[in-house]
Design a protein around this motif. Structure first.
Motif, PDB file in Angstrom:
ATOM      1  N   MET A   1       0.845  -1.194   0.000  1.00  0.00           N
ATOM      2  CA  MET A   1       0.000   0.000   0.000  1.00  0.00           C
ATOM      3  C   MET A   1       0.884   1.249   0.000  1.00  0.00           C
ATOM      4  O   MET A   1       1.849   1.328   0.756  1.00  0.00           O
ATOM      5  CB  MET A   1      -0.919   0.001   1.237  1.00  0.00           C
ATOM      6  CG  MET A   1      -1.878   1.184   1.297  1.00  0.00           C
ATOM      7  SD  MET A   1      -2.885   1.119   2.793  1.00  0.00           S
ATOM      8  CE  MET A   1      -3.836  -0.362   2.482  1.00  0.00           C
TER       9      MET A   1
ATOM     10  N   LEU B   1       1.253  12.125   5.466  1.00  0.00           N
ATOM     11  CA  LEU B   1       0.812  11.444   6.672  1.00  0.00           C
ATOM     12  C   LEU B   1       1.825  11.593   7.805  1.00  0.00           C
ATOM     13  O   LEU B   1       1.448  11.604   8.983  1.00  0.00           O
ATOM     14  CB  LEU B   1       0.577   9.955   6.384  1.00  0.00           C
ATOM     15  CG  LEU B   1      -0.536   9.628   5.384  1.00  0.00           C
ATOM     16  CD1 LEU B   1      -0.646   8.126   5.188  1.00  0.00           C
ATOM     17  CD2 LEU B   1      -1.868  10.209   5.842  1.00  0.00           C
TER      18      LEU B   1
ATOM     19  N   GLY C   1      -6.504  11.067   7.304  1.00  0.00           N
ATOM     20  CA  GLY C   1      -5.091  10.729   7.412  1.00  0.00           C
ATOM     21  C   GLY C   1      -4.801   9.896   8.642  1.00  0.00           C
ATOM     22  O   GLY C   1      -4.011   8.939   8.591  1.00  0.00           O
TER      23      GLY C   1
ATOM     24  N   ARG D   1      -5.742   6.371   7.967  1.00  0.00           N
ATOM     25  CA  ARG D   1      -4.771   5.673   7.133  1.00  0.00           C
ATOM     26  C   ARG D   1      -3.525   5.318   7.930  1.00  0.00           C
ATOM     27  O   ARG D   1      -2.925   4.246   7.740  1.00  0.00           O
ATOM     28  CB  ARG D   1      -4.402   6.544   5.931  1.00  0.00           C
ATOM     29  CG  ARG D   1      -5.543   6.744   4.941  1.00  0.00           C
ATOM     30  CD  ARG D   1      -5.107   7.610   3.770  1.00  0.00           C
ATOM     31  NE  ARG D   1      -3.979   7.011   3.058  1.00  0.00           N
ATOM     32  CZ  ARG D   1      -3.248   7.658   2.148  1.00  0.00           C
ATOM     33  NH1 ARG D   1      -3.515   8.935   1.880  1.00  0.00           N
ATOM     34  NH2 ARG D   1      -2.256   7.038   1.528  1.00  0.00           N
TER      35      ARG D   1
ATOM     36  N   GLU E   1      -4.161   2.308   9.895  1.00  0.00           N
ATOM     37  CA  GLU E   1      -4.147   1.125   9.035  1.00  0.00           C
ATOM     38  C   GLU E   1      -2.716   0.702   8.720  1.00  0.00           C
ATOM     39  O   GLU E   1      -2.377  -0.488   8.755  1.00  0.00           O
ATOM     40  CB  GLU E   1      -4.926   1.415   7.759  1.00  0.00           C
ATOM     41  CG  GLU E   1      -5.060   0.221   6.830  1.00  0.00           C
ATOM     42  CD  GLU E   1      -5.877   0.560   5.595  1.00  0.00           C
ATOM     43  OE1 GLU E   1      -5.975  -0.298   4.705  1.00  0.00           O
ATOM     44  OE2 GLU E   1      -6.413   1.699   5.518  1.00  0.00           O
ATOM     45  N   HIS E   2      -1.860   1.695   8.409  1.00  0.00           N
ATOM     46  CA  HIS E   2      -0.463   1.391   8.082  1.00  0.00           C
ATOM     47  C   HIS E   2       0.263   0.772   9.272  1.00  0.00           C
ATOM     48  O   HIS E   2       1.007  -0.203   9.130  1.00  0.00           O
ATOM     49  CB  HIS E   2       0.271   2.658   7.642  1.00  0.00           C
ATOM     50  CG  HIS E   2       0.057   3.012   6.199  1.00  0.00           C
ATOM     51  ND1 HIS E   2       0.541   2.253   5.157  1.00  0.00           N
ATOM     52  CD2 HIS E   2      -0.589   4.064   5.623  1.00  0.00           C
ATOM     53  CE1 HIS E   2       0.212   2.818   4.012  1.00  0.00           C
ATOM     54  NE2 HIS E   2      -0.482   3.916   4.261  1.00  0.00           N
TER      55      HIS E   2
END
Length: 296
Positions: A1, A7, A37, A40, A43-44
């Motif tokens: 991804m 970010l 953001g 995300r 998630e990362h």
């Protein structure tokens, strides 16, 4: 991804402020963008990163462990995007690599060295000869600048004309058969020196003389021009050379510079550099220095 570098800034700002709204205001972003953001980032990292408490958004242990690397990455990015500092020759110990003809070693290099000694005593010069490999060396950065005659450079190179050159014939001051004026018959009768080097425009001489039906007899072939003036002064050999070289060596050797009886086209001596280094501050300083000394 894929990971958006923006970010990292969101991560750092939420960590500092403990508040999504203030983080958005400080970054000049809509609050919705910062909220997305943060989602995300979670998630990362596969972690909540920040938990809402009575004291604001406090970092989780995962966020605390990551903040040092995040800030180091941001600092490295800011450094990479910052304007290059001005080049200070007086404080530099840089080695500049220049390829040039041996004629330029005689005509240009002493003046350049003296100037560099005055303005940048810690700067060093490494000189090599122009060769068929010079374009590749300019492109890969193993050479910073080329000074000479390079008519066949392809796209991707910049060039600046420094001065025009024309050819003269060098003869000993006491040559027994060559007088104050050189004639075509002198060129045919006398023995000559051929210098096997590139970057000096001598292919022009051979083509024009051949078209005029003048065939020279070469008694000596040399790899460079460095010894030509001394040999001409002490023998009866002739040598066709660029004017600036002749003017320089005539001050120290017993030679005469005579106009060639056949019209030879002039050529331009230029400095050449690759587009990769066009904006480099140290390369730009070198080019500007060469231009200030020799541009005419």
């Amino acid at each position: 991804m894929a990971f958006d570098l923006e970010l990292l800034a969101i991560f750092d700002e939420i960590y500092k402020t403990g508040n999504v709204t203030r983080a958005a205001a400080n970054l000049g972003l809509p609050q919705s963008t910062v909220s997305v953001g943060l989602g995300r980032l979670r998630e990362h990292f596969n972690d909540r990163l920040f938990s809402r408490t009575a004291k604001g958004m406090l970092p989780t242990p995962r966020a605390q462990n990551a903040i040092g690397d995040v800030r180091a990455a941001l600092q490295a990015l800011q450094h990479a995007l910052a304007d290059q500092p001005a080049f200070d020759p007086a404080a530099s110990e840089r080695e500049f690599r220049i390829c040039m003809t041996d004629i330029s070693e005689v005509v240009l290099l002493p003046r350049l060295l003296n100037h560099v000694r005055d303005v940048g005593p810690g700067i060093r010069l490494a000189i090599s000869k122009i060769s068929p490999d010079s374009p590749l060396e300019l492109a890969d950065g193993s050479v910073d600048l080329a000074v000479g005659f390079m008519p066949h450079l392809e796209a991707g190179f910049y060039q600046q004309v420094l001065f025009d050159q024309h050819f003269v014939c060098l003869a000993a001051a006491n040559h027994p058969r060559v007088g104050a004026e050189l004639h075509s018959e002198d060129l045919r009768r006398e023995a000559h020196i051929r210098v096997l080097t590139s970057g000096t425009g001598h292919a022009i001489v051979d083509k024009v003389l051949a078209a005029e039906g003048i065939e020279r007899r070469f008694a000596l072939k040399l790899p460079s021009f460095l010894g030509v003036a001394r040999i001409v002064a002490q023998t009866e050999l002739l040598a066709i050379v660029p004017f600036r070289y002749a003017a320089e060596v005539a001050a120290s050797e017993a030679v005469r510079a005579l106009p060639v009886p056949v019209e030879l086209p002039p050529f331009q001596v230029k400095q050449h550099w690759h587009e990769r280094y066009h904006a480099d501050v140290s390369n730009r300083w070198l080019r500007q220095t060469v231009a200030s000394l020799f541009l005419s």
